[in-house]
Design a protein around this motif. Structure first.
Motif, short mmCIF file in Angstrom:
data_model
loop_
_atom_site.label_atom_id
_atom_site.label_comp_id
_atom_site.label_asym_id
_atom_site.label_seq_id
_atom_site.Cartn_x
_atom_site.Cartn_y
_atom_site.Cartn_z
N ALA A 1 0.84 -1.19 0.00
CA ALA A 1 0.00 0.00 0.00
C ALA A 1 0.88 1.25 0.00
N GLY A 2 0.51 2.22 -0.83
CA GLY A 2 1.28 3.45 -0.91
C GLY A 2 2.27 3.48 -2.07
N GLU A 3 2.45 2.33 -2.74
CA GLU A 3 3.37 2.27 -3.88
C GLU A 3 2.72 2.86 -5.12
N ARG A 4 3.52 3.54 -5.94
CA ARG A 4 3.05 3.96 -7.25
C ARG A 4 3.09 2.74 -8.15
N ILE A 5 1.96 2.37 -8.71
CA ILE A 5 1.89 1.16 -9.53
C ILE A 5 1.69 1.45 -11.01
N MET A 6 1.46 2.72 -11.35
CA MET A 6 1.35 3.09 -12.75
C MET A 6 1.68 4.56 -12.92
N GLN A 7 2.40 4.88 -13.97
CA GLN A 7 2.72 6.27 -14.28
C GLN A 7 2.68 6.44 -15.80
N ILE A 8 1.71 7.22 -16.28
CA ILE A 8 1.52 7.44 -17.70
C ILE A 8 1.79 8.91 -18.03
N PRO A 9 2.80 9.20 -18.85
CA PRO A 9 3.06 10.60 -19.23
C PRO A 9 1.93 11.13 -20.11
N HIS A 10 1.69 12.43 -20.03
CA HIS A 10 0.56 13.01 -20.75
C HIS A 10 0.74 13.05 -22.27
N ASN A 11 1.93 12.74 -22.76
CA ASN A 11 2.10 12.65 -24.20
C ASN A 11 1.42 11.40 -24.77
N LEU A 12 1.00 10.49 -23.88
CA LEU A 12 0.28 9.29 -24.30
C LEU A 12 -1.23 9.50 -24.29
#
Length: 492
Positions: free
Chosen positions: A106-117
């Motif tokens: 809990a508390g981990e970042r599990i996804m990061q999508i840049p806004h260029n996508l």
């Protein structure tokens, strides 16, 4: 050097604050944090397939596995960074889903999508935009984008994502149901909302028809059915991003819904990326879900095409109206309007003398009746008034307090019991209708329907009506207890 690398210390503090919000506070649909805005899907269209609270992994065929591997490779290359090292795409009994590729805390970042996508309406070819009507919404524009990319096939730069979207005939929002199937839920307000939604989509199709007609080289032979399907994909998968408006976010829309989850999509405008932070621990291979919002089964079925087995956010729309034979009808309507309690007009412009109210599950039959809105009880009190003197007393009492009409129980206990008995009678009628519909569905299921799609929709209809029945029964129990208590006090 990216902004996040230059200001690494500040970014860590921001992430920590977001984690604290998710771990210690339930978030809403547009909950602002110092890191950005918590965004949820805006369900103004239809479904992406069945998404339920729990789903286990099932074996994939070779074609699906290859397709998912191609999508992940494409995603990493287009993003220019690792977007999902802790997640993997797989198939559950309810379609494409996301599973943990390692233990997650809990508390981990599990996804990061840049806004260029992000896929936004402005990605439509300029030549298409000139043919669009003023009424073409961003949902319709994104639907056209999907149609254009489908026409390109493997030539599309978005092909790996487009190929992962549900195919036609696999969606279960009620806008895709036949007239016979819709009869299964006639007792629910979803039936009326479905008719309205279908009309809205037809209007959207009319606003883009000129573009489809003039650009066959872009869209091919697009029909209303294909447009409706693309519109459905957008409506169930698009996210509200403050600086971008409506946008499709590849991979993020593979998350399924968990009604008890506090994990949502976070949009960091400063860093130009969207992320999801785990709200609980996950074991290896466990499906990872987020919350779409606090939606009832009625909303989930219409907008997304699924229901939850025991949805704590279920609600029922109830109609209360004045009889056209009521001699005080005109006086009551004037009194209601003067206190901002509006009544609706029918298709012919005639005042119905009524309105719809939303009731939710009443958790305790002996409590305060939270779930039955005060405005509905007030409306029932006005409906039951049998003299102009009673109406005048209600107006005087409202002026003496906060201006809200009939919000307090009537001083005459007999009249208060009658008012609540009127409301109870309306609820009991709805209960009987729901029970009859559910029994009919159960009988149809006992006939062993072979059509898998019809079988699914039978189950969805039963889940919808069952949840509404639970809400109605809780309201009935509270009103019966309330009236009984008043009767005992009257006798004393």
């Amino acid at each position: 050097m990216r902004k996040g690398e230059k200001h690494g210390g500040q970014k860590k503090k921001k992430t920590a604050r977001v984690k604290k919000v998710l771990m210690n506070k339930k978030v809403g649909v547009w909950c602002r944090t110092k890191s950005g805005v918590i965004c949820l899907p805006q369900p103004s269209a239809v479904c992406s397939g069945i998404r339920t609270r729990t789903a286990c992994s099932v074996p994939q065929d070779e074609a699906s596995t290859i397709k998912d591997h191609e999508f992940i490779s494409w995603l990493r290359k287009k993003a220019g960074l690792e977007v999902c090292s802790s997640l993997t795409v797989g198939m559950s009994y309810h379609g494409r889903s996301l599973f943990s590729s390692r233990p997650i805390q809990a508390g981990e970042r599990i996804m990061q999508i840049p806004h260029n996508l992000l896929i936004t309406p402005d990605k439509l070819p300029k030549g298409v935009v000139t043919f669009l009507g003023k009424d073409a919404s961003n949902y319709a524009r994104l639907a056209l984008f999907i149609l254009a990319e489908q026409k390109l096939g493997q030539m599309s730069e978005w092909a790996p994502y487009i190929h992962c979207l549900p195919q036609m005939g696999t969606l279960h929002s009620t806008v895709f149901w036949t007239e016979e199937e819709l009869e299964m839920i006639r007792q629910s307000a979803v039936h009326r909302e479905t008719m309205h939604r279908k009309g809205s989509i037809k209007k959207e199709f009319g606003a883009v028809q000129q573009a489809l007609h003039h650009c066959p080289h872009i869209f091919g032979d697009a029909t209303f059915g294909s447009f409706m399907h693309a519109y459905a994909l957008v409506g169930s998968r698009a996210w509200g991003i403050t600086s971008k408006g409506l946008a499709l976010i590849p991979f993020a829309d593979f998350f399924n819904h968990d009604g008890s989850s506090e994990a949502v999509l976070l949009s960091d405008e400063d860093e130009s990326f969207s992320e999801v932070i785990a709200d609980k621990d996950y074991e290896l291979g466990e499906q990872v879900s987020i919350s779409y919002g606090k939606f009832s089964n009625a909303t989930l079925l219409l907008d997304f095409g699924f229901t939850l087995s025991h949805n704590r956010h279920d609600q029922v729309e109830i109609w209360m109206g004045l009889s056209r034979r009521d001699p005080l009808r005109k006086c009551k309507i004037e009194l209601l309007h003067s206190h901002n309690m509006l009544t609706l007009l029918d298709a012919n412009g005639y005042d119905t003398g009524g309105n719809s109210f939303i009731i939710k599950e009443v958790r305790s039959p002996t409590g305060r009746g939270k779930g039955i809105p005060h405005s509905l009880r007030a409306f029932s009190r006005v409906l039951c008034a049998c003299s102009t003197k009673e109406l005048a007393e209600m107006a005087t009492e409202a002026a003496a307090y906060d201006g809200r009409l009939a919000r307090r129980p009537l001083k005459n206990r007999s009249r208060e019991i009658q008012a609540m008995a009127l409301l109870l009678a309306r609820i009991e009628t709805l209960i009987q209708q729901h029970v009859a519909s559910i029994l009919t569905l159960q009988f149809m299921e006992s006939c062993k329907v072979k059509d898998s799609q019809l079988h699914i929709r039978h189950e969805l209809a039963q889940s919808l009506l069952g949840g509404e029945l639970r809400v109605l029964q809780s309201a009935s129990a509270w009103l019966k207890h309330y009236c009984t208590t008043l009767s005992l006090r009257k006798q004393i």
